[in-house]
Scaffold this motif. Structure first.
Motif, PDB file in Angstrom:
ATOM      1  N   TRP A 120      -5.313 -38.618 -10.371  1.00 32.07           N
ATOM      2  CA  TRP A 120      -3.875 -38.691 -10.631  1.00 32.07           C
ATOM      3  C   TRP A 120      -3.136 -39.584  -9.638  1.00 32.07           C
ATOM      4  O   TRP A 120      -2.053 -40.094  -9.940  1.00 32.07           O
ATOM      5  CB  TRP A 120      -3.263 -37.287 -10.571  1.00 32.07           C
ATOM      6  CG  TRP A 120      -3.160 -36.734  -9.171  1.00 32.07           C
ATOM      7  CD1 TRP A 120      -4.107 -36.024  -8.500  1.00 32.07           C
ATOM      8  CD2 TRP A 120      -2.052 -36.874  -8.274  1.00 32.07           C
ATOM      9  NE1 TRP A 120      -3.678 -35.710  -7.234  1.00 32.07           N
ATOM     10  CE2 TRP A 120      -2.403 -36.209  -7.064  1.00 32.07           C
ATOM     11  CE3 TRP A 120      -0.799 -37.484  -8.348  1.00 32.07           C
ATOM     12  CZ2 TRP A 120      -1.551 -36.146  -5.969  1.00 32.07           C
ATOM     13  CZ3 TRP A 120       0.050 -37.417  -7.248  1.00 32.07           C
ATOM     14  CH2 TRP A 120      -0.328 -36.763  -6.083  1.00 32.07           C
ATOM     15  N   THR A 124       0.198 -43.237 -12.454  1.00 33.07           N
ATOM     16  CA  THR A 124       1.396 -43.956 -12.927  1.00 33.07           C
ATOM     17  C   THR A 124       1.105 -45.433 -13.127  1.00 33.07           C
ATOM     18  O   THR A 124       1.474 -46.027 -14.153  1.00 33.07           O
ATOM     19  CB  THR A 124       2.547 -43.772 -11.918  1.00 33.07           C
ATOM     20  OG1 THR A 124       2.846 -42.374 -11.781  1.00 33.07           O
ATOM     21  CG2 THR A 124       3.797 -44.497 -12.401  1.00 33.07           C
ATOM     22  N   VAL A 127      -1.272 -45.985 -16.269  1.00 37.23           N
ATOM     23  CA  VAL A 127      -0.595 -45.929 -17.565  1.00 37.23           C
ATOM     24  C   VAL A 127       0.277 -47.165 -17.768  1.00 37.23           C
ATOM     25  O   VAL A 127       0.324 -47.753 -18.862  1.00 37.23           O
ATOM     26  CB  VAL A 127       0.256 -44.636 -17.669  1.00 37.23           C
ATOM     27  CG1 VAL A 127       1.098 -44.648 -18.940  1.00 37.23           C
ATOM     28  CG2 VAL A 127      -0.650 -43.400 -17.644  1.00 37.23           C
ATOM     29  N   ASN A 162       1.103 -31.720 -13.472  1.00 36.39           N
ATOM     30  CA  ASN A 162       1.772 -32.472 -14.544  1.00 36.39           C
ATOM     31  C   ASN A 162       1.354 -33.940 -14.531  1.00 36.39           C
ATOM     32  O   ASN A 162       1.197 -34.565 -15.589  1.00 36.39           O
ATOM     33  CB  ASN A 162       3.291 -32.360 -14.409  1.00 36.39           C
ATOM     34  CG  ASN A 162       3.800 -30.960 -14.711  1.00 36.39           C
ATOM     35  OD1 ASN A 162       3.110 -30.161 -15.354  1.00 36.39           O
ATOM     36  ND2 ASN A 162       4.994 -30.638 -14.251  1.00 36.39           N
ATOM     37  N   LYS A 163       1.164 -34.500 -13.329  1.00 33.63           N
ATOM     38  CA  LYS A 163       0.691 -35.880 -13.210  1.00 33.63           C
ATOM     39  C   LYS A 163      -0.723 -36.008 -13.781  1.00 33.63           C
ATOM     40  O   LYS A 163      -1.048 -36.987 -14.469  1.00 33.63           O
ATOM     41  CB  LYS A 163       0.714 -36.319 -11.741  1.00 33.63           C
ATOM     42  CG  LYS A 163       2.092 -36.593 -11.178  1.00 33.63           C
ATOM     43  CD  LYS A 163       2.675 -37.877 -11.759  1.00 33.63           C
ATOM     44  CE  LYS A 163       3.975 -38.254 -11.104  1.00 33.63           C
ATOM     45  NZ  LYS A 163       4.550 -39.503 -11.672  1.00 33.63           N
ATOM     46  N   LYS A 165      -2.039 -34.091 -16.066  1.00 29.41           N
ATOM     47  CA  LYS A 165      -1.934 -33.922 -17.516  1.00 29.41           C
ATOM     48  C   LYS A 165      -1.469 -35.214 -18.182  1.00 29.41           C
ATOM     49  O   LYS A 165      -2.006 -35.622 -19.224  1.00 29.41           O
ATOM     50  CB  LYS A 165      -0.967 -32.783 -17.837  1.00 29.41           C
ATOM     51  CG  LYS A 165      -0.847 -32.470 -19.317  1.00 29.41           C
ATOM     52  CD  LYS A 165       0.061 -31.277 -19.567  1.00 29.41           C
ATOM     53  CE  LYS A 165       0.147 -30.957 -21.055  1.00 29.41           C
ATOM     54  NZ  LYS A 165       1.015 -29.776 -21.303  1.00 29.41           N
ATOM     55  N   LYS A 166      -0.470 -35.859 -17.592  1.00 27.26           N
ATOM     56  CA  LYS A 166       0.046 -37.123 -18.132  1.00 27.26           C
ATOM     57  C   LYS A 166      -1.052 -38.183 -18.187  1.00 27.26           C
ATOM     58  O   LYS A 166      -1.238 -38.861 -19.216  1.00 27.26           O
ATOM     59  CB  LYS A 166       1.199 -37.612 -17.249  1.00 27.26           C
ATOM     60  CG  LYS A 166       1.710 -39.020 -17.541  1.00 27.26           C
ATOM     61  CD  LYS A 166       2.494 -39.093 -18.828  1.00 27.26           C
ATOM     62  CE  LYS A 166       3.149 -40.468 -18.973  1.00 27.26           C
ATOM     63  NZ  LYS A 166       3.864 -40.604 -20.275  1.00 27.26           N
ATOM     64  N   GLU A 170      -2.773 -39.818 -21.609  1.00 29.44           N
ATOM     65  CA  GLU A 170      -2.586 -41.245 -21.872  1.00 29.44           C
ATOM     66  C   GLU A 170      -3.907 -42.027 -21.855  1.00 29.44           C
ATOM     67  O   GLU A 170      -3.963 -43.156 -22.334  1.00 29.44           O
ATOM     68  CB  GLU A 170      -1.636 -41.853 -20.838  1.00 29.44           C
ATOM     69  CG  GLU A 170      -0.205 -41.359 -20.925  1.00 29.44           C
ATOM     70  CD  GLU A 170       0.534 -41.896 -22.146  1.00 29.44           C
ATOM     71  OE1 GLU A 170       0.045 -42.860 -22.761  1.00 29.44           O
ATOM     72  OE2 GLU A 170       1.589 -41.337 -22.491  1.00 29.44           O
TER      73      GLU A 170
END
Length: 412
Positions: A120, A124, A127, A162-163, A165-166, A170
């Motif tokens: 994770w 960011t 993605v 949450n990071k 999971k994102k 993706e």
């Protein structure tokens, strides 16, 4: 599948299609924080040796070269926008921004086939680059916040969860290192089993031997039990301290040498002093790879008592040297060891279980040697980096194919 795609795949396999791979990782040698750095390096180097063009974007610190080619891998180091921020989450956010900018910049000259993210911490930017470059995203999940903490209990843990999971949602495909990690992701995240592939961590034999007494003369040629890892609760080093205390109480001459750095190092050292265990156990702090190998080669037994361990690369590092190895019967570790065949399994957090296993190996030297040799053979045959990299390439190719099939179907 249409004829065009069949032809493309046939040609790809016939002519050894060379991929252009963009790897994202927050740590990469010589910046080593944990096992992730060594994993990504081992994989990247072997991918390059297989003929693929590999670019790694990672964190720099101002003292390391911003760009260099190391063992065939193009390494790009970036400085986070807020590099002096003491808040780790803010630092990671700044790192992801600069990684995204760098990835887009490199892609002006290189048309990448796939982006490969590791955990994770680079989610960011992964993605973002997937979208900006219109290429599939492959992610390797090395560990999860839920299992590190046996649940989600704080706001920070929830943020990281949450990071994760994102990033998982993706990603076009996910790699995990063990069956244990596969079940963990299926339990804690909503995703299809088809999206998950298991590829173990890799390991290569040490290239040389050094006498640990030359590096650490305080050992004074004593027989010792060795362990190494990041100084955090989940590695289970308190179990070794408890075992050392039991050894002292029973007047048994067992000497534990533990290497590694991390937030709990000074706490462990204080515990050793307060319990007057200095003759039985020592925490020596950070060691280089060469020093680690020297300590492993010269130890009697290796022990890895983790409470949580997705895979356990440190166990492989001991086993490939033929060292009789004791690991916790948990997580990915129990998938590496066949009890009393290629190693020994101890009950997690149980100092008496650890001592019982040490006694078994100490009192049965021929069996210990046999276990060490069988462990070495199994690691050499199953966990070589060439095999790991080849499996990863196959997943990359299938991910690319699936992406093209989906695009083709959506265009109809």
């Amino acid at each position: 599948m249409d004829d065009y795609l069949n032809t493309q795949m046939s040609q790809k396999h016939s002519y050894n299609w060379q991929l252009k791979i963009l790897i994202l990782t927050w740590e990469y040698p010589p910046n080593v924080v944990g096992g992730l750095s060594r994993h990504v390096s081992g994989l990247a180097v072997q991918l390059a040796q297989l003929g693929h063009e590999v670019h790694v974007i990672t964190a720099g610190n101002g003292g390391l070269t911003a760009y260099e080619v190391v063992n065939g891998v193009h390494v790009h180091r970036v400085i986070p926008l807020n590099n002096q921020d003491n808040d780790f989450l803010s630092w990671i956010a700044g790192l992801n921004l600069t990684m995204s900018f760098k990835g887009v910049k490199i892609a002006e000259d290189i048309k990448f086939d796939i982006v490969h993210a590791h955990d994770w911490l680079v989610g960011t930017s992964a993605v973002t680059l997937k979208e900006e470059l219109s290429i599939p995203l492959l992610t390797t999940i090395h560990a999860t916040e839920h299992s590190r903490n046996n649940g989600i209990h704080t706001d920070m843990q929830q943020f990281i969860h949450n990071k994760e999971k994102k990033l998982i949602m993706e990603s076009d495909q996910i790699i995990v290192c063990s069956t244990y990690m596969r079940e963990e992701l299926l339990t804690n995240f909503q995703l299809s089993e088809k999206k998950l592939e298991i590829v173990p961590n890799g390991i290569e034999p040490s290239t040389g031997e050094v006498n640990s007494n030359e590096i650490y003369p305080f050992i004074k040629r004593r027989k010792y039990v060795f362990s190494v890892g990041r100084m955090v609760k989940e590695k289970g080093f308190e179990t070794i301290i408890e075992a050392a205390q039991l050894a002292r109480e029973n007047r048994r001459d067992i000497y534990f040498v533990i290497a590694g750095k991390g937030p709990m190092l000074e706490r462990y050292r204080k515990m050793v002093t307060e319990r007057q265990l200095d003759y039985f156990i020592v925490f020596i702090g950070y060691v280089s790879d060469e020093q680690r190998d020297a300590l492993l080669v010269n130890c009697e037994i290796a022990v890895f008592p983790s409470l949580y361990e997705p895979f356990g690369i440190v166990a492989l590092e001991a086993m490939i040297l033929g060292i009789p190895t004791i690991v916790s019967d948990t997580g990915g570790l129990k998938g590496i060891i066949m009890d009393k065949q290629t190693g020994l399994l101890m009950n997690p957090g149980d100092a008496k279980s650890l001592l019982s296993n040490i006694d078994f190996l100490s009192q049965n030297s021929d069996k210990a040697k046999e276990i060490g040799e069988k462990g070495r053979q199994i690691v050499k045959s199953l966990y070589g980096w060439k095999r790991v990299a080849s499996q990863t390439v196959k997943i990359m190719e299938e991910t690319l194919l699936n992406k093209r099939v989906n695009l083709n179907e959506n265009a109809r």
